[in-house]
Design a protein around this motif. Structure first.
Motif, PDB file in Angstrom:
ATOM      1  N   GLU A 297      -5.289   7.098   6.799  1.00 19.44           N
ATOM      2  CA  GLU A 297      -3.919   6.833   6.389  1.00 19.44           C
ATOM      3  C   GLU A 297      -3.013   7.798   7.143  1.00 19.44           C
ATOM      4  O   GLU A 297      -3.368   8.963   7.339  1.00 19.44           O
ATOM      5  CB  GLU A 297      -3.732   7.037   4.887  1.00 19.44           C
ATOM      6  N   LEU A 298      -1.856   7.309   7.563  1.00 20.33           N
ATOM      7  CA  LEU A 298      -0.897   8.151   8.266  1.00 20.33           C
ATOM      8  C   LEU A 298       0.207   8.573   7.313  1.00 20.33           C
ATOM      9  O   LEU A 298       0.769   7.745   6.586  1.00 20.33           O
ATOM     10  CB  LEU A 298      -0.295   7.398   9.458  1.00 20.33           C
ATOM     11  N   TYR A 299       0.505   9.880   7.305  1.00 22.59           N
ATOM     12  CA  TYR A 299       1.592  10.436   6.495  1.00 22.59           C
ATOM     13  C   TYR A 299       2.594  11.135   7.403  1.00 22.59           C
ATOM     14  O   TYR A 299       2.267  11.523   8.535  1.00 22.59           O
ATOM     15  CB  TYR A 299       1.038  11.432   5.467  1.00 22.59           C
ATOM     16  N   TYR A 300       3.810  11.297   6.901  1.00 22.44           N
ATOM     17  CA  TYR A 300       4.832  12.017   7.656  1.00 22.44           C
ATOM     18  C   TYR A 300       5.554  12.983   6.743  1.00 22.44           C
ATOM     19  O   TYR A 300       5.496  12.896   5.519  1.00 22.44           O
ATOM     20  CB  TYR A 300       5.814  11.040   8.316  1.00 22.44           C
ATOM     21  N   TYR A 301       6.217  13.933   7.361  1.00 17.90           N
ATOM     22  CA  TYR A 301       7.046  14.887   6.630  1.00 17.90           C
ATOM     23  C   TYR A 301       8.281  15.151   7.476  1.00 17.90           C
ATOM     24  O   TYR A 301       8.338  14.815   8.659  1.00 17.90           O
ATOM     25  CB  TYR A 301       6.279  16.190   6.348  1.00 17.90           C
ATOM     26  N   TYR A 302       9.277  15.742   6.871  1.00 22.34           N
ATOM     27  CA  TYR A 302      10.509  16.027   7.613  1.00 22.34           C
ATOM     28  C   TYR A 302      11.173  17.264   7.021  1.00 22.34           C
ATOM     29  O   TYR A 302      10.910  17.646   5.877  1.00 22.34           O
ATOM     30  CB  TYR A 302      11.468  14.828   7.551  1.00 22.34           C
ATOM     31  N   TYR A 303      12.023  17.865   7.799  1.00 23.42           N
ATOM     32  CA  TYR A 303      12.752  19.036   7.319  1.00 23.42           C
ATOM     33  C   TYR A 303      13.906  19.346   8.261  1.00 23.42           C
ATOM     34  O   TYR A 303      13.912  18.951   9.432  1.00 23.42           O
ATOM     35  CB  TYR A 303      11.826  20.250   7.197  1.00 23.42           C
ATOM     36  N   ASN A 304      14.865  20.050   7.710  1.00 21.55           N
ATOM     37  CA  ASN A 304      15.989  20.552   8.491  1.00 21.55           C
ATOM     38  C   ASN A 304      15.615  21.945   8.989  1.00 21.55           C
ATOM     39  O   ASN A 304      15.454  22.865   8.183  1.00 21.55           O
ATOM     40  CB  ASN A 304      17.241  20.610   7.623  1.00 21.55           C
ATOM     41  N   PRO A 305      15.439  22.144  10.279  1.00 23.44           N
ATOM     42  CA  PRO A 305      14.986  23.456  10.762  1.00 23.44           C
ATOM     43  C   PRO A 305      15.954  24.583  10.438  1.00 23.44           C
ATOM     44  O   PRO A 305      15.558  25.754  10.443  1.00 23.44           O
ATOM     45  CB  PRO A 305      14.839  23.245  12.275  1.00 23.44           C
ATOM     46  N   ASP A 306      17.202  24.244  10.149  1.00 20.24           N
ATOM     47  CA  ASP A 306      18.186  25.284   9.815  1.00 20.24           C
ATOM     48  C   ASP A 306      18.073  25.737   8.358  1.00 20.24           C
ATOM     49  O   ASP A 306      18.704  26.726   7.974  1.00 20.24           O
ATOM     50  CB  ASP A 306      19.606  24.765  10.063  1.00 20.24           C
TER      51      ASP A 306
ATOM     52  N   ASN B 185       0.823  -1.218   0.000  1.00 18.68           N
ATOM     53  CA  ASN B 185       0.000   0.000   0.000  1.00 18.68           C
ATOM     54  C   ASN B 185       0.857   1.268   0.000  1.00 18.68           C
ATOM     55  O   ASN B 185       0.483   2.284   0.600  1.00 18.68           O
ATOM     56  CB  ASN B 185      -0.943   0.026   1.206  1.00 18.68           C
ATOM     57  N   GLY B 186       2.010   1.190  -0.656  1.00 22.24           N
ATOM     58  CA  GLY B 186       2.875   2.353  -0.731  1.00 22.24           C
ATOM     59  C   GLY B 186       3.638   2.647   0.547  1.00 22.24           C
ATOM     60  O   GLY B 186       4.173   3.752   0.713  1.00 22.24           O
ATOM     61  N   THR B 187       3.700   1.693   1.462  1.00 24.44           N
ATOM     62  CA  THR B 187       4.433   1.857   2.718  1.00 24.44           C
ATOM     63  C   THR B 187       5.454   0.751   2.851  1.00 24.44           C
ATOM     64  O   THR B 187       5.366  -0.292   2.196  1.00 24.44           O
ATOM     65  CB  THR B 187       3.478   1.819   3.922  1.00 24.44           C
ATOM     66  N   ILE B 188       6.432   0.960   3.728  1.00 25.45           N
ATOM     67  CA  ILE B 188       7.474  -0.041   3.967  1.00 25.45           C
ATOM     68  C   ILE B 188       7.169  -0.694   5.305  1.00 25.45           C
ATOM     69  O   ILE B 188       7.238  -0.059   6.368  1.00 25.45           O
ATOM     70  CB  ILE B 188       8.876   0.593   3.956  1.00 25.45           C
TER      71      ILE B 188
ATOM     72  N   ALA C  83       3.052   6.801   5.453  1.00 23.84           N
ATOM     73  CA  ALA C  83       3.691   5.985   6.481  1.00 23.84           C
ATOM     74  C   ALA C  83       2.943   4.693   6.735  1.00 23.84           C
ATOM     75  O   ALA C  83       3.548   3.645   6.973  1.00 23.84           O
ATOM     76  CB  ALA C  83       3.800   6.780   7.790  1.00 23.84           C
ATOM     77  N   MET C  84       1.598   4.745   6.718  1.00 22.20           N
ATOM     78  CA  MET C  84       0.837   3.567   7.121  1.00 22.20           C
ATOM     79  C   MET C  84      -0.584   3.603   6.557  1.00 22.20           C
ATOM     80  O   MET C  84      -1.226   4.654   6.560  1.00 22.20           O
ATOM     81  CB  MET C  84       0.767   3.486   8.661  1.00 22.20           C
ATOM     82  N   GLN C  85      -1.040   2.467   6.083  1.00 17.89           N
ATOM     83  CA  GLN C  85      -2.441   2.260   5.744  1.00 17.89           C
ATOM     84  C   GLN C  85      -3.085   1.623   6.972  1.00 17.89           C
ATOM     85  O   GLN C  85      -2.887   0.449   7.252  1.00 17.89           O
ATOM     86  CB  GLN C  85      -2.572   1.340   4.528  1.00 17.89           C
ATOM     87  N   CYS C  86      -3.853   2.395   7.716  1.00 17.04           N
ATOM     88  CA  CYS C  86      -4.291   1.962   9.046  1.00 17.04           C
ATOM     89  C   CYS C  86      -5.136   0.692   9.010  1.00 17.04           C
ATOM     90  O   CYS C  86      -4.975  -0.201   9.843  1.00 17.04           O
ATOM     91  CB  CYS C  86      -5.041   3.090   9.736  1.00 17.04           C
TER      92      CYS C  86
END
Length: 853
Positions: free
Chosen positions: A306-315, A226-229, A335-338
Motif C-alpha cells: 500500500e502506498l501512503y503519503y505525508y505532507y508538511y510546511n517546512p517553515d 479501499n480508503g483512497t480517492i 494514497a493507493m491500494q496497489c
C-alpha cells in the motif's frame, strides 16, 4: 608490403610470444588450423561487424523553451550512466538535420534527443530502419489537455481519527523499548532472535496511518475505494508505451518481456539527484491538486503493498526538532491500494506499462502530531479484588518489588491498611481520551498492561507493569461495570478479559480469560482505600493524546510550498488474525520511504530489506524512491525490496510539484576499442597484443589512445589518418617504446601487475569521418615477423583485429576470448548469431579496461 592474407607466399621463422622457435611452411594453412582449433569452423560470411550504420533526419520540435542541439544516444540518459552519444549537431528550434550513426550491433532501437542550452534532455526512441524522427505533441501532453479538472469536490471526505493505527515501525519500536525496560527474558530472546532490537530508541513510537471514515464519498468521476480517492483513466496508447520504454529501459532489466540489458545498480545516480540532495526526495506543491497515475507494477510483491503519503510546511517544523524526527511523527495518509490497480490492469507481463487508475492526494488539513493527553480520574484510591477465592481467601491485584515481568506473581491476600507495603496493593483508575482504562499501581509507580501475544501464539496471557507510556497507551484495557462488578477487556469485542489464576494455586493474573469459561475469575471489585497511610498518589496521568482531525480544512489541492513524501507499506503477514510476534517478526513486513534518513533501520533489518545493503549497493540511509523529471513529466520509481534497480513500481505525477528537480545528465561520446592479435599463425586470441581506444572530442578531432600491449615482439602502429595536433603521435611508433618499456614487457594485460598510464594523441580529421571508418584503416606491423602487417580481417578470416563499441574489458594475458566471453565462439560459427556475447563474460578472466576503472 605484406598483408596477413598474403602470408601463404612467405616462409619465415617465428618466435612465439611465450616459447619456442619454429618454421612456418604455409602460413595461411597454419593460421586457419590454429583458428579452427580455437573457434571451430568460422562462418564464411563472418565479417566481424560490431556496429550497424544508419542515417536519420531529426526535427528539433520537442516541447522545450529552447533547443541547442540534437543527439542520437544509445539509451535513455535519465539516472543512467551508460548512454553514449552516437551523433550530434547544433540546431535551433524547428530545424531538421540529418545525422549518420554507428549503432552497437544488437540494438533495435536508439534514442533521439533534443537538448536545451542547460543540458536537459527530451527524448524519443526510434527504430534503426526509421528515416525521420519528429517529437511533436507527446502522448502525455495530449492526455493532460483532454483530461484537465477545473474543480474536484472533496466535501464528503472525512477522516476517522478513531481508526488511526500505529505503523509497523511504531510497533517494533515500542516492543524493543519495552523489552529493554522490563528485561523480560522471553521478550529479549524474541527481540534478539528476530532482530527487532534494532528499533530500540529510534523515535518511531508515534507514527500512525490515518484512514477515511466508512461514510466518505467522492463526486463526479472520483470514487472512494479501499480508503483512497480514485478514478478510471483512459487506457495507455502505443505512443505512451514507446515513450515510457524509452525513459525507463535502464530501470527494468531482467523483467519479463524486456530484453535490453542486464541488471543495473541505479542507486548511485539516484542518490546524487537534485530530489535527494536538495529536497530529501519530497515533492513541493505548487498549490494545484496532486494526482498520481501508476504506469508499471513489475514487482510480484505488489499484492502486499500500500502506498501512503505525508505532507508538511517546512517553515512550521517545531523548533529543536530535526526534519527526520518531525516526519516520523507526521500522519501517513493512504494514497493507493496497489493490488487493486494491478488487478485492473490485466497486464500479461510484469514489466508491461499500463494506465487504468488515477489517485488524488487530498490535503486533510494540518493534522496535529500526537500530543499529550490528560487522563481523567475520580481521585480515589482502590484495592482491586478478584471475584474468585482460594481456601476461602480473597486475592487482590498487587505489585511485588522487582517483579514486573510477564510471568511474575501479581496477586496477594489483603494487606492491612497500615502495612508498610500497602501502596503495592493500591491502584488509581484513569480513563484515556479515547475511552480506555489505565490501571496505575501506586507502589511500583507503573501501569498494568496486557501483553497479549507479545511473545508467541501459545503464550498470550501475561501482563507487565511498566511506566513506558507508548506501551501503556497501546495496551490498556476496555472496562465496564455492572452491579459493582468490573471487567477489564482486551479489546472492544469483549471476548477475552483480565482474570486470575487463584483457583490453580498460583498468584498470577492472565489476559486470556473468557466469561463463559472463567466465571468469577474475570470479575473484579473496586474497594476504596480508607486508611491513614500517606499514599503518594498521582494528581494526573499524561499519555499521548488521541489523533485529532480537522475535517473542515480538507481540500483537493495541497497548499503551495508544502512538501509531500511517500511511504511504501509492505505487509506479507497482516496483524489481523495473527499474533503480534508474527506481525513484527516477518522479514518481508516493513515500511520504506523516499526520504533516505527514514530507512536507516529497515535497510539494516536482516533478510528481505537488509539484503539491499548486504548484496545490492544500498547503505543505511539510501532512498527507496527515485524522483525525477523526464519529457516534462515527474516520475516516481520505487524499490520495494532489495535489488536496487528501482523498477518495482513506476508512477507519473501530474502537475508541477516536481518541477524543481533540475537534473542535467552528462552523456559522453561513444568510445571504441580496437584489439589486435600480433601472430595470427600461432595466436592465442587473447585479443590484447595491441589495444587501442578512440573517442570523438569534437566534430573534427579524435583522441586515439594506446591502452595495452600483450605483445612480445617489435610491433608498430600504422595507418592512422589525420594530423596529430596534440599528445604523443602514435603513428609508425613501436608500442613498447610508447610505454617506455622493453619489448618483453606486458602492459595493462595482467590484473596483478601495476597499471601503466595510457598514451594518447589527438588527430584532426574530416567532420564526415566516423570512428569505425577511422579505426578500420589502422593496422600493426610486426617487425619480429619480417614486418608483416595485421589488418582488420576480411570476410571469413579469423579475428586478427576487432573493433568493438564501448570501453571493452578485454581478456587477460593468455586467456582466449572464447574463455573470457563464452558466447563469442557461437558468433564466430554463425555470423548472424551476434546475440549478447558481450554479456557472456567471466569477470575473473578479464582485464578491466583502464577507462572502466
Amino acid at each position: 608490403m605484406k598483408r596477413i592474407s598474403n602470408w601463404a607466399a612467405v616462409s619465415l621463422i617465428a618466435l612465439c610470444s611465450c616459447s619456442q622457435d619454429f618454421t612456418v611452411p604455409d602460413a595461411t594453412e597454419e593460421i586457419r588450423k590454429n583458428a579452427e582449433n580455437i573457434f571451430g569452423l568460422i562462418d564464411p560470411e563472418q565479417d566481424w561487424r560490431t556496429v550497424t550504420s544508419g542515417k536519420v533526419s531529426i526535427t528539433a520540435d520537442a516541447d522545450m523553451s529552447d533547443i541547442a542541439k540534437v543527439q542520437i544516444l544509445t539509451e535513455s540518459p535519465f539516472f543512467n550512466g551508460d548512454p553514449k552519444i552516437l551523433a550530434e549537431a547544433e540546431v535551433s528550434s524547428g530545424q531538421t538535420v540529418t545525422l549518420n550513426y554507428d549503432a552497437p550491433r544488437g540494438y533495435e532501437k536508439l534514442i533521439a534527443a533534443c537538448v536545451d542550452s542547460k543540458g536537459h534532455h527530451f527524448i524519443k526512441s526510434f527504430d534503426l530502419n526509421a528515416t525521420e524522427v519528429s517529437f511533436g505533441t507527446t502522448a502525455n501532453a495530449r492526455r493532460v489537455a483532454t483530461r484537465s479538472d477545473n474543480t474536484i469536490d472533496v466535501s464528503n471526505l472525512k477522516l476517522d481519527a478513531t481508526s488511526a493505527q500505529r505503523t509497523l515501525n511504531a510497533y517494533r519500536n515500542i516492543f524493543a523499548n519495552l523489552t529493554n525496560q522490563t528485561g523480560e527474558t522471553y521478550m529479549q530472546n524474541a527481540s534478539q532472535n528476530n532482530n527487532i532490537y534494532i528499533w530500540a530508541d529510534t523515535k518511531w513510537e508515534n507514527e500512525m496511518i490515518w484512514k477515511l471514515s466508512s461514510t466518505s464519498s467522492a463526486n463526479g468521476t472520483w470514487n472512494v475505494v479501499n480508503g483512497t480517492i480514485v478514478r478510471a483513466t483512459d487506457p495507455i496508447d502505443a505512443s505512451e508505451v514507446t515513450e515510457l520504454q524509452a525513459i525507463f529501459n535502464n530501470f527494468i532489466p531482467n523483467k519479463s518481456g524486456v530484453t535490453y540489458k542486464k541488471q543495473h545498480n541505479n542507486l548511485k545516480n539516484i542518490s546524487e539527484s537534485s530530489a535527494v540532495r536538495f529536497f530529501n526526495n519530497h515533492l513541493t506543491s505548487d498549490g494545484s491538486p496532486i494526482i498520481i497515475t501508476p504506469v508499471q507494477m513489475s514487482s510480484t510483491d505488489m499484492k502486499y503493498c500500500e502506498l501512503y503519503y505525508y505532507y508538511y510546511n517546512p517553515d512550521n517544523m517545531p523548533e529543536g526538532m530535526t526534519e527526520t524526527e518531525y516526519v516520523k511523527q507526521l500522519p501517513k495518509f493512504k494514497a493507493m491500494q496497489c493490488q487493486y490497480t494491478k488487478d485492473a490492469s490485466n497486464i500479461t507481463n510484469e514489466a508491461d506499462f499500463f494506465k487504468v487508475h488515477q489517485y488524488l492526494l487530498p490535503y486533510y488539513g494540518d493534522q496535529s502530531l500526537l500530543k499529550s493527553g490528560e487522563c481523567t480520574t475520580d481521585g480515589k484510591v482502590y484495592r482491586i479484588r478478584n471475584g474468585a477465592t482460594y481456601k476461602s481467601s480473597s486475592f487482590y491485584l498487587t505489585s511485588y518489588p522487582n517483579k514486573v515481568g510477564y510471568y511474575d506473581d501479581k496477586m496477594a491476600t489483603r494487606y492491612d491498611d497500615d502495612a508498610t507495603n500497602i501502596s503495592n496493593q493500591l491502584w488509581q483508575i484513569f480513563t484515556t481520551d479515547d475511552g480506555k482504562t489505565v490501571l496505575y499501581n501506586i507502589g511500583s509507580g507503573k501501569c498494568l498492561i496486557k501483553a497479549y501475544d507479545f511473545l508467541s501464539s501459545n503464550e498470550t496471557w501475561g501482563t507487565f507493569l511498566t511506566d513506558y507510556m507508548p506501551a501503556v497507551k497501546e495496551n490498556s484495557f476496555i472496562s465496564d461495570e455492572t452491579n459493582n462488578v468490573c471487567h477489564f477487556w482486551l479489546s472492544n469485542d469483549k471476548t477475552q478479559a483480565l482474570g486470575s489464576n487463584v483457583g490453580k494455586h498460583n498468584l498470577r493474573v492472565a489476559t486470556n480469560k473468557t466469561a463463559s469459561a472463567n466465571g468469577a475469575q474475570i470479575d473484579w471489585y473496586l474497594e476504596e482505600y480508607g486508611g491513614n497511610q500517606n499514599i503518594n498518589k498521582l494528581t494526573s496521568l499524561t499519555l499521548e493524546g488521541a489523533p485529532e482531525t480537522n475535517n473542515t480544512a480538507i481540500s483537493a489541492s495541497m497548499p503551495k510550498g508544502y512538501r509531500v513524501g511517500f511511504m511504501m507499506r509492505k505487509i506479507n503477514v497482516p496483524r489481523e488474525g495473527k499474533t503480534f510476534q508474527a506481525y513484527i517478526n516477518t522479514v518481508n513486513n516493513g515500511c520504506t520511504y523516499g526520504y533516505g534518513e527514514l530507512n536507516s533501520v529497515i535497510n539494516n533489518f536482516p533478510g528481505h530489506f537488509g539484503d539491499s545493503k548486504k548484496f545490492y549497493f544500498m547503505d543505511d540511509k539510501s532512498p527507496r524512491i527515485a524522483m525525477f523529471n523526464a519529457n516534462n513529466k515527474t516520475y516516481l520509481a520505487f524499490e520495494d525490496g532489495n535489488d536496487s534497480n528501482f523498477s518495482d513500481m513506476i508512477i507519473e505525477v501530474e502537475g508541477n510539484s516536481g518541477k524543481m528537480f533540475d537534473d542535467v545528465y552528462e552523456v559522453k561520446d561513444m568510445a571504441y576499442t580496437m584489439c589486435f592479435e600480433d601472430r595470427p599463425n600461432i595466436a592465442d586470441y587473447d585479443m590484447n597484443d595491441v589495444v587501442l581506444r578512440c573517442v570523438r572530442l569534437s566534430p573534427t578531432q579524435l583522441q586515439l589512445t594506446l591502452i595495452a600491449t600483450g605483445a612480445n615482439d617489435q610491433v608498430y602502429l600504422n595507418g592512422i589518418a589525420g594530423n596529430c595536433i596534440s599528445g604523443t603521435d602514435l603513428n609508425d611508433k613501436e608500442v613498447h617504446a610508447l610505454f617506455n618499456v622493453s619489448t618483453s614487457t606486458f602492459v595493462n594485460t595482467q590484473p596483478s601487475a601495476t597499471a601503466v598510464p595510457c598514451v594518447s594523441a589527438v588527430y584532426e580529421v574530416s567532420e564526415a569521418t566516423r570512428i569505425p571508418q577511422f579505426l578500420d584503416d589502422i593496422y600493426i606491423k610486426n617487425y619480429s615477423m619480417a614486418g608483416n602487417e595485421i589488418h582488420v580481417p576480411q570476410k571469413g578470416e579469423p579475428p586478427f583485429a576487432l573493433i568493438i563499441p564501448g570501453d571493452f574489458d578485454y581478456p587477460a594475458e593468455r586467456i582466449s576470448i572464447i574463455d573470457a566471453y563464452s558466447a563469442f565462439r557461437t558468433w564466430a560459427n554463425n555470423a548472424y548469431n551476434y546475440g549478447a556475447w558481450l554479456e557472456s563474460y567471466d569477470s575473473s578472466k578479464l582485464y578491466v579496461n583502464p577507462y572502466n576503472k
